[in-house]
Design an enzyme around this catalytic site. Structure first.
Site, PDB file in Angstrom:
ATOM      1  N   ALA A   1      76.061  -8.785  -6.591  1.00 45.44           N
ATOM      2  CA  ALA A   1      76.412 -10.188  -6.722  1.00 45.44           C
ATOM      3  C   ALA A   1      77.835 -10.232  -7.276  1.00 45.44           C
ATOM      4  O   ALA A   1      78.289  -9.288  -7.935  1.00 45.44           O
ATOM      5  CB  ALA A   1      75.442 -10.884  -7.654  1.00 45.44           C
TER       6      ALA A   1
ATOM      7  N   GLY B   1      72.881  -6.500  -6.371  1.00 45.56           N
ATOM      8  CA  GLY B   1      72.426  -7.373  -5.285  1.00 45.56           C
ATOM      9  C   GLY B   1      72.521  -6.718  -3.919  1.00 45.56           C
ATOM     10  O   GLY B   1      71.812  -7.108  -2.987  1.00 45.56           O
TER      11      GLY B   1
ATOM     12  N   GLU C   1      69.467  -4.670  -3.643  1.00 47.47           N
ATOM     13  CA  GLU C   1      68.372  -5.645  -3.468  1.00 47.47           C
ATOM     14  C   GLU C   1      68.339  -6.203  -2.048  1.00 47.47           C
ATOM     15  O   GLU C   1      67.264  -6.417  -1.485  1.00 47.47           O
ATOM     16  CB  GLU C   1      68.524  -6.769  -4.508  1.00 47.47           C
ATOM     17  CG  GLU C   1      68.266  -6.268  -5.924  1.00 47.47           C
ATOM     18  CD  GLU C   1      68.671  -7.251  -7.007  1.00 47.47           C
ATOM     19  OE1 GLU C   1      69.819  -7.757  -6.977  1.00 47.47           O
ATOM     20  OE2 GLU C   1      67.848  -7.540  -7.885  1.00 47.47           O
TER      21      GLU C   1
ATOM     22  N   GLU D   1      72.913  -3.363 -13.293  1.00 45.72           N
ATOM     23  CA  GLU D   1      72.954  -4.613 -14.057  1.00 45.72           C
ATOM     24  C   GLU D   1      72.936  -4.429 -15.567  1.00 45.72           C
ATOM     25  O   GLU D   1      73.659  -5.130 -16.285  1.00 45.72           O
ATOM     26  CB  GLU D   1      71.785  -5.521 -13.636  1.00 45.72           C
ATOM     27  CG  GLU D   1      71.997  -6.227 -12.310  1.00 45.72           C
ATOM     28  CD  GLU D   1      71.510  -5.436 -11.107  1.00 45.72           C
ATOM     29  OE1 GLU D   1      71.257  -4.216 -11.250  1.00 45.72           O
ATOM     30  OE2 GLU D   1      71.354  -6.031 -10.037  1.00 45.72           O
TER      31      GLU D   1
HETATM   32  C1  HXC Z   1      83.059  -9.071  -7.712  1.00 44.46           C
HETATM   33  C2  HXC Z   1      83.807  -7.024  -7.054  1.00 44.46           C
HETATM   34  C3  HXC Z   1      82.506  -6.485  -7.148  1.00 44.46           C
HETATM   35  C4  HXC Z   1      81.444  -7.364  -7.537  1.00 44.46           C
HETATM   36  C5  HXC Z   1      83.833  -4.916  -6.516  1.00 44.46           C
HETATM   37  N1  HXC Z   1      84.599  -6.018  -6.668  1.00 44.46           N
HETATM   38  N2  HXC Z   1      82.557  -5.183  -6.801  1.00 44.46           N
HETATM   39  N3  HXC Z   1      84.064  -8.305  -7.335  1.00 44.46           N
HETATM   40  N4  HXC Z   1      81.794  -8.645  -7.822  1.00 44.46           N
HETATM   41  N5  HXC Z   1      80.179  -6.973  -7.635  1.00 44.46           N
HETATM   42  C6  HXC Z   1      86.045  -6.150  -6.461  1.00 44.46           C
HETATM   43  C7  HXC Z   1      86.830  -5.501  -7.603  1.00 44.46           C
HETATM   44  O1  HXC Z   1      86.921  -6.393  -8.706  1.00 44.46           O
HETATM   45  C8  HXC Z   1      88.160  -5.286  -6.938  1.00 44.46           C
HETATM   46  O2  HXC Z   1      88.878  -6.499  -6.890  1.00 44.46           O
HETATM   47  C9  HXC Z   1      87.766  -4.924  -5.509  1.00 44.46           C
HETATM   48  O3  HXC Z   1      86.440  -5.435  -5.315  1.00 44.46           O
HETATM   49  C10 HXC Z   1      87.748  -3.434  -5.272  1.00 44.46           C
HETATM   50  O4  HXC Z   1      86.932  -2.843  -6.263  1.00 44.46           O
HETATM   51  P1  HXC Z   1      87.386  -1.592  -7.148  1.00 44.46           P
HETATM   52  O5  HXC Z   1      86.554  -1.569  -8.373  1.00 44.46           O
HETATM   53  O6  HXC Z   1      88.871  -1.608  -7.343  1.00 44.46           O
HETATM   54  O7  HXC Z   1      87.020  -0.380  -6.159  1.00 44.46           O
HETATM   55  P2  HXC Z   1      86.501   1.070  -6.528  1.00 44.46           P
HETATM   56  O8  HXC Z   1      87.307   1.659  -7.679  1.00 44.46           O
HETATM   57  O9  HXC Z   1      86.449   1.802  -5.225  1.00 44.46           O
HETATM   58  O10 HXC Z   1      85.025   0.865  -7.081  1.00 44.46           O
HETATM   59  C11 HXC Z   1      84.004   0.338  -6.233  1.00 44.46           C
HETATM   60  C12 HXC Z   1      82.762  -0.019  -7.072  1.00 44.46           C
HETATM   61  C13 HXC Z   1      83.172  -0.945  -8.228  1.00 44.46           C
HETATM   62  C14 HXC Z   1      82.108   1.254  -7.612  1.00 44.46           C
HETATM   63  C15 HXC Z   1      81.772  -0.718  -6.091  1.00 44.46           C
HETATM   64  O11 HXC Z   1      83.938  -2.030  -7.706  1.00 44.46           O
HETATM   65  C16 HXC Z   1      82.006  -1.515  -8.966  1.00 44.46           C
HETATM   66  O12 HXC Z   1      81.433  -0.859  -9.824  1.00 44.46           O
HETATM   67  N6  HXC Z   1      81.698  -2.779  -8.696  1.00 44.46           N
HETATM   68  C17 HXC Z   1      80.661  -3.514  -9.417  1.00 44.46           C
HETATM   69  C18 HXC Z   1      79.286  -3.030  -9.026  1.00 44.46           C
HETATM   70  C19 HXC Z   1      78.204  -3.746  -9.783  1.00 44.46           C
HETATM   71  O13 HXC Z   1      78.143  -3.694 -11.024  1.00 44.46           O
HETATM   72  N7  HXC Z   1      77.354  -4.452  -9.074  1.00 44.46           N
HETATM   73  C20 HXC Z   1      76.241  -5.225  -9.657  1.00 44.46           C
HETATM   74  C21 HXC Z   1      76.672  -6.644  -9.922  1.00 44.46           C
HETATM   75  S1  HXC Z   1      75.432  -7.546 -10.745  1.00 44.46           S
HETATM   76  P3  HXC Z   1      90.465  -6.554  -7.204  1.00 44.46           P
HETATM   77  O14 HXC Z   1      90.764  -8.024  -7.135  1.00 44.46           O
HETATM   78  O15 HXC Z   1      90.662  -5.935  -8.541  1.00 44.46           O
HETATM   79  O16 HXC Z   1      91.061  -5.765  -6.092  1.00 44.46           O
HETATM   80  C22 HXC Z   1      74.336  -7.964  -9.561  1.00 44.46           C
HETATM   81  C23 HXC Z   1      73.220  -8.859  -9.993  1.00 44.46           C
HETATM   82  C24 HXC Z   1      72.404  -9.354  -8.822  1.00 44.46           C
HETATM   83  O17 HXC Z   1      74.460  -7.596  -8.431  1.00 44.46           O
HETATM   84  C25 HXC Z   1      71.502 -10.500  -9.267  1.00 44.46           C
HETATM   85  C26 HXC Z   1      72.209 -11.774  -9.547  1.00 44.46           C
HETATM   86  C27 HXC Z   1      71.265 -12.912  -9.858  1.00 44.46           C
END
Ligand code: HXC
Length: 260
Positions: free
Chosen positions: A66, A111, A114, A134
């Site tokens: 998400a 997400g 999921e 998360e």
């Molecule tokens: C918003 C995201 C994002 C996310 C990546 N980006 N994942 N933006 N939400 N979930 C954005 C980054 O901010 C960045 O933007 C660009 O995408 C590229 O990401 P990087 O981190 O620079 O790339 P990399 O180093 O290759 O790492 C990839 C990654 C990392 C491992 C996927 O981005 C990451 O850990 N993302 C978050 C993963 C996560 O925690 N997901 C769970 C979310 S909570 P900029 O603008 O800086 O270029 C969830 C809850 C669901 O899903 C239920 C909700 C009700």
């Protein structure tokens, strides 16, 4: 509805839905969820489409979760509403009458994992990564992860993944039964389409009844589940496909199913 965050392609009997937010690793915000809901509803209602593939645009990410920027300042009620929207859309995907396959082409985190889990099954590229990160953000999964992960891989393994937020690679996801097969990235869509072709060569009413029986039966006790199966089996004998399938076998020829 014009889509800005997804692409829906049609290839004969297949529909391929790409999550398409490359700048955010295909992360899911509210607009993206609403577009997925619209596309999935359209696919479900389109009699010309017999199978749906869900994947991510690009070669790095299926869906990285998400959208964290979108969620950062939500109030408790807004967060609940956002989680409930995702749950509803993912239940809709799970309940599509036709088979739905996730082609996981990179990060499937939070997400994204999921989303993959609400599909009927998952085929992964060797660069795919799965996890529920998360708790590292101070939140629980909210689009069904606490419920579908234990059902898919068992409670012990699911809880380890949920509590540690560990990210696992495609081979480990295969080992624990989260994905059915791992292929080279360039082979992912061709392989999923090959599997789709094998499904589409069969009686589609029987495929859909199998899906419904498996889905409904898993939510209930074994006696009721067997009754659901008996109903599905009986219903097949009201179809042309059953007559054609059995006649073709006995005549030693390939069946020509018309899904009626
Ligand atoms: C918003 C995201 C994002 C996310 C990546 N980006 N994942 N933006 N939400 N979930 C954005 C980054 O901010 C960045 O933007 C660009 O995408 C590229 O990401 P990087 O981190 O620079 O790339 P990399 O180093 O290759 O790492 C990839 C990654 C990392 C491992 C996927 O981005 C990451 O850990 N993302 C978050 C993963 C996560 O925690 N997901 C769970 C979310 S909570 P900029 O603008 O800086 O270029 C969830 C809850 C669901 O899903 C239920 C909700 C009700």
């Amino acid at each position: 509805m014009a889509y800005e965050n997804i692409i829906l392609e049609r290839e004969e009997k297949l529909a391929v839905l790409y999550i398409n937010r490359p700048k955010a690793m295909n992360a899911l915000n509210k607009d993206t969820l609403l577009e997925i809901k619209d596309a999935v509803t359209a696919v479900n209602e389109d009699p010309a489409v017999e199978l749906l593939i869900i994947t991510g645009s690009g070669d790095k990410s299926f869906v990285a979760g998400a959208d964290i920027a979108f969620m950062q300042n939500l109030s408790a009620m807004e967060a609940r509403e956002f989680g409930a929207l995702g749950q509803k859309v993912f239940r809709l995907i799970e309940a599509v009458e036709k088979p739905v396959i996730a082609a996981v082409n990179g990060f499937a985190l939070g997400g994204g994992c999921e989303l993959a889990m609400c599909c009927d099954f998952r085929i992964a590229a060797s660069n795919a990564k799965f996890g529920q990160p998360e708790v590292g953000l101070g939140i629980t999964p909210g689009f069904g992860g606490t419920q579908r992960l234990p059902r898919l891989v068992g409670p012990g393994m699911a809880k380890q993944l949920l509590y540690t937020a560990d990210v696992i690679n495609a081979d480990e996801a295969f080992r624990i039964g989260l994905v059915n097969k791992v292929v080279q990235p360039e082979e992912l869509l061709p392989e999923v389409k090959k599997i789709a072709g094998r499904i589409l060569s069969k009686g589609q009413l029987a495929v859909r009844l199998s899906k419904a029986a498996a889905n409904e039966g898993m939510q209930t006790d074994i006696d009721r589940a067997m009754s659901i199966e008996a109903d599905a089996f009986g219903l097949c004998f009201a179809t042309q496909d059953q007559k054609e399938g059995m006649t073709a076998f006995l005549e030693k020829r390939k069946a020509n199913f018309i899904s009626k």
